[in-house]
Structures are given as structure tokens and as C-alpha cells.
Scaffold this active site. Sequence first.
Site, mmCIF file in Angstrom:
data_model
loop_
_atom_site.group_PDB
_atom_site.id
_atom_site.type_symbol
_atom_site.label_atom_id
_atom_site.label_comp_id
_atom_site.label_asym_id
_atom_site.label_seq_id
_atom_site.Cartn_x
_atom_site.Cartn_y
_atom_site.Cartn_z
ATOM 1 N N ASP A 167 1.175 -1.133 -0.086
ATOM 2 C CA ASP A 167 0.273 0.335 -0.418
ATOM 3 C C ASP A 167 0.860 1.014 -0.155
ATOM 4 O OD1 ASP A 167 0.967 -0.399 2.748
ATOM 5 O OD2 ASP A 167 -0.991 0.199 3.518
ATOM 6 N N HIS B 158 11.523 -9.332 0.374
ATOM 7 C CA HIS B 158 10.899 -8.185 -0.046
ATOM 8 C C HIS B 158 12.013 -7.220 0.984
ATOM 9 C CE1 HIS B 158 8.714 -3.782 1.428
ATOM 10 N NE2 HIS B 158 7.927 -4.522 0.532
ATOM 11 N N TYR C 282 2.871 4.669 0.937
ATOM 12 C CA TYR C 282 3.597 5.275 1.492
ATOM 13 C C TYR C 282 2.596 6.369 2.400
ATOM 14 C CZ TYR C 282 8.168 3.664 0.294
ATOM 15 O OH TYR C 282 9.611 3.514 -0.877
ATOM 16 N N PHE D 298 6.756 1.545 -4.053
ATOM 17 C CA PHE D 298 7.956 2.034 -3.494
ATOM 18 C C PHE D 298 8.760 3.159 -4.533
ATOM 19 C CE2 PHE D 298 8.099 -2.765 -4.117
ATOM 20 C CZ PHE D 298 8.164 -2.981 -2.869
#
Length: 230
Positions: free
Chosen positions: A75, A197, A77, A88
Site C-alpha cells: 500500500d 521483500h 507510504y 516504492f
Amino acid sequence: MEYPIRYNKDMDVKIHESWKNRLKDEFEKDYFKELTEFVRREYKERKIYPPPANIFNAFDLCPFEDVKVVIIGQDPYHGPGQANGLCFAVNQGISMPPSLQNIFKEIHDDIGKPIPNSGDLMRLAKQGVLLLNATLTVVASQAGSHQHKGWEQFTDAVIEVLAREKENLVFLLWGRYAQDKGQFIDQNRHLVLKAAHPSPFSAFNGFFGCKHFSKTNDYLKSVGKETIDW
């Protein structure tokens, strides 16, 4: 339903025409109409990220026909000025979050590209990298606050139409969440690369050293597509 989604008379949200054509049936489903009402209400009543005009930024910058690579985030920031509609990424002048720093470190270690000063990934989107979050909005300071409202069903449909209608895409699935979301992708038609991740909590468990960026370019070259300037 009118598109771009209109939250009020002054706020329009863009989505590229190529995506409207592919997803028009999705836009007419009950869950999406309910999602639209929910998001409209949230923007009126609370501080929501990203800015309304950037909700569909990933789609606006990367038309359906241009997609070569798909990166799946979770989701947006939830800090001030961070979310811009690309997973990202952050805008020019915003401090890079740790996961993004680790992505750039792996790019450097993999292909030797210098680590940039900016976390703006618009240049990747314009080369055919769809930077797709599973959830496209979030309440300020509340990670995951718009999960399970319908966004995940919508972005599943996005991945499904890409996997079905295109060939020789590269899907970069980092972490269990992204891997579960992309589990139905036909690996006979597309290259699916999986790793941990890039978060500081997991990057040393298989993200660092995954070499996904050189592997992506090797594959694109092998199928006659232009490589990505990471």
C-alpha cells in the site's frame, strides 16, 4: 460511471485510456462502485495519501500497451509528501524510505548503476515498468488502513488482464504478500521472479543478491524487447 473518478467538482483522478478500455467491466461491478463511494468519503473527511490526482499515476504513466515489467507493492507510504501513486517511489526532494534504498543498493550491486539521489521512479514507469500497489490509497499515519475495501480485488483484476492479454512480461514479486497476489500468473507465458521483500527486516534473507534487474533485462532482450535503464 464517469471516468476519471470525480471526488468533487475540483478533483479529478486520471487513468489512461488504454486501461479504461481494458478495465471498463471492472468499473461497473458493485464492489468498485462501493469502493469509489468509500474513497470519495475518505478524501472529504480525512487526510488521505496519495493526492487524489495521483491515485492512478502508475496507470497514467505506463499505458497498457507499454507494460513490460510489473512490480507489486502493498500500500502507499503513509507519511507526508511520500506517496505519489507509484509503489516504492517518492517524489524528488523526499527522503528515500529504507526499502527503496535497498532496491537501489541491489541495482548497484547487480548491474553497477550508481545509486541516485532521488527516489523518483517516474523514469522507470515511462519505460514500461508498472509500479503497482495492491491498495491505492491510505489514511495518513495509518499503514494498511484502506486494505480490504476493494482495492485488492481491483488490482487482482489488473494483474489478471495483463497476464491474460500480454505475453513475455516480467513480474517481480518481492515478499510473501506480492507472491501470493501473483500466484495465478502463467509462468509459461511470463517470467516470474521471486525474492524476499526489500525491507530492512527481510532484505538480507534473499533480496540482496537476487539479481532481478539483470535477469529482467536478459529476459527482455531474449524476447526481442528493449531493456530497462534501471
